[in-house]
Design a protein around this motif. Sequence first.
Motif, short mmCIF file in Angstrom:
data_model
loop_
_atom_site.label_atom_id
_atom_site.label_comp_id
_atom_site.label_asym_id
_atom_site.label_seq_id
_atom_site.Cartn_x
_atom_site.Cartn_y
_atom_site.Cartn_z
N PRO A 141 3.34 -0.61 8.02
CA PRO A 141 2.98 0.82 7.98
C PRO A 141 3.42 1.61 6.67
O PRO A 141 2.81 2.66 6.24
CB PRO A 141 3.88 1.70 9.03
N ALA A 142 4.52 1.10 6.12
CA ALA A 142 4.94 1.96 4.64
C ALA A 142 3.86 1.77 3.62
O ALA A 142 3.69 2.77 2.75
CB ALA A 142 6.24 1.05 4.28
N GLU A 143 2.99 0.55 3.57
CA GLU A 143 1.98 0.52 2.60
C GLU A 143 0.75 1.75 2.98
O GLU A 143 0.32 2.17 1.98
CB GLU A 143 1.05 -0.87 2.57
N ALA A 144 0.55 1.87 4.14
CA ALA A 144 -0.33 2.97 4.47
C ALA A 144 0.25 4.39 4.10
O ALA A 144 -0.51 5.45 3.79
CB ALA A 144 -0.80 3.15 6.14
N PHE A 163 -13.21 8.84 0.02
CA PHE A 163 -12.74 8.11 1.14
C PHE A 163 -12.16 7.00 0.66
O PHE A 163 -12.87 6.32 -0.21
CB PHE A 163 -14.04 7.93 2.19
N PHE A 164 -11.01 6.68 0.82
CA PHE A 164 -10.21 5.61 0.06
C PHE A 164 -9.56 4.81 1.07
O PHE A 164 -8.97 5.11 2.20
CB PHE A 164 -9.03 6.24 -0.89
N SER A 165 -9.52 3.46 0.51
CA SER A 165 -8.76 2.14 1.34
C SER A 165 -7.01 2.40 0.87
O SER A 165 -6.94 3.32 -0.13
CB SER A 165 -9.12 0.99 1.01
N TRP A 166 -6.27 1.91 1.74
CA TRP A 166 -4.84 2.03 1.42
C TRP A 166 -4.71 1.72 0.05
O TRP A 166 -3.54 1.89 -0.37
CB TRP A 166 -4.19 1.05 2.65
#
Length: 173
Positions: A141-144, A163-166
């Motif tokens: 979850p920390a990456e997100a 709109f972006f990916s993690w």
Amino acid sequence: MWAGSRTGKHIARLPAAEGFTVHVGSRDAWRGEAPATETGAGARPLGLDVMDAEGIDRAAARIDHLDVQRLPAPLRRSDRPRVVNVSSGTASLTRSSRPNPRFTPGSGGPQAEEGFKVNALAPGLRAADLNPRATACGGDPAEAVEAALRLALLSDDGPTGGFFSWDGTPVPW
């Protein structure tokens, strides 16, 4: 920001560690006391029932200004307002259906003219309390959360309406 879930706790801890005041919203302020304590210095419980218009007004009156929001609040008082909508890659019309050429996300909506940066984030599947599949996936979850904070802390010349990916790559609308 709600810090009662695994991802919510990560989202709250990182800005608190950066010196932000974090308002930990819960229906009753007393329910936010333990998550606020766990979040660390700068975290404050805030009674906020998003289904009660008067309660929203009371909560908003307690906040001088707001720079980043996870839930609706008095963002117009900020010098650098940022909105990060946490979405999903499956929300991409390009990826999940035939795109409608009449649909365009614009450039952050009318708020962009007021200096808002409004972006969406597809955080990827994370080991969170969303559902059993997510809990078992092993995604950190920390990456997100770091991705959400990158968007929340954008400079004034940063993107809006994106709109972006993690990992920061653009996701097609």
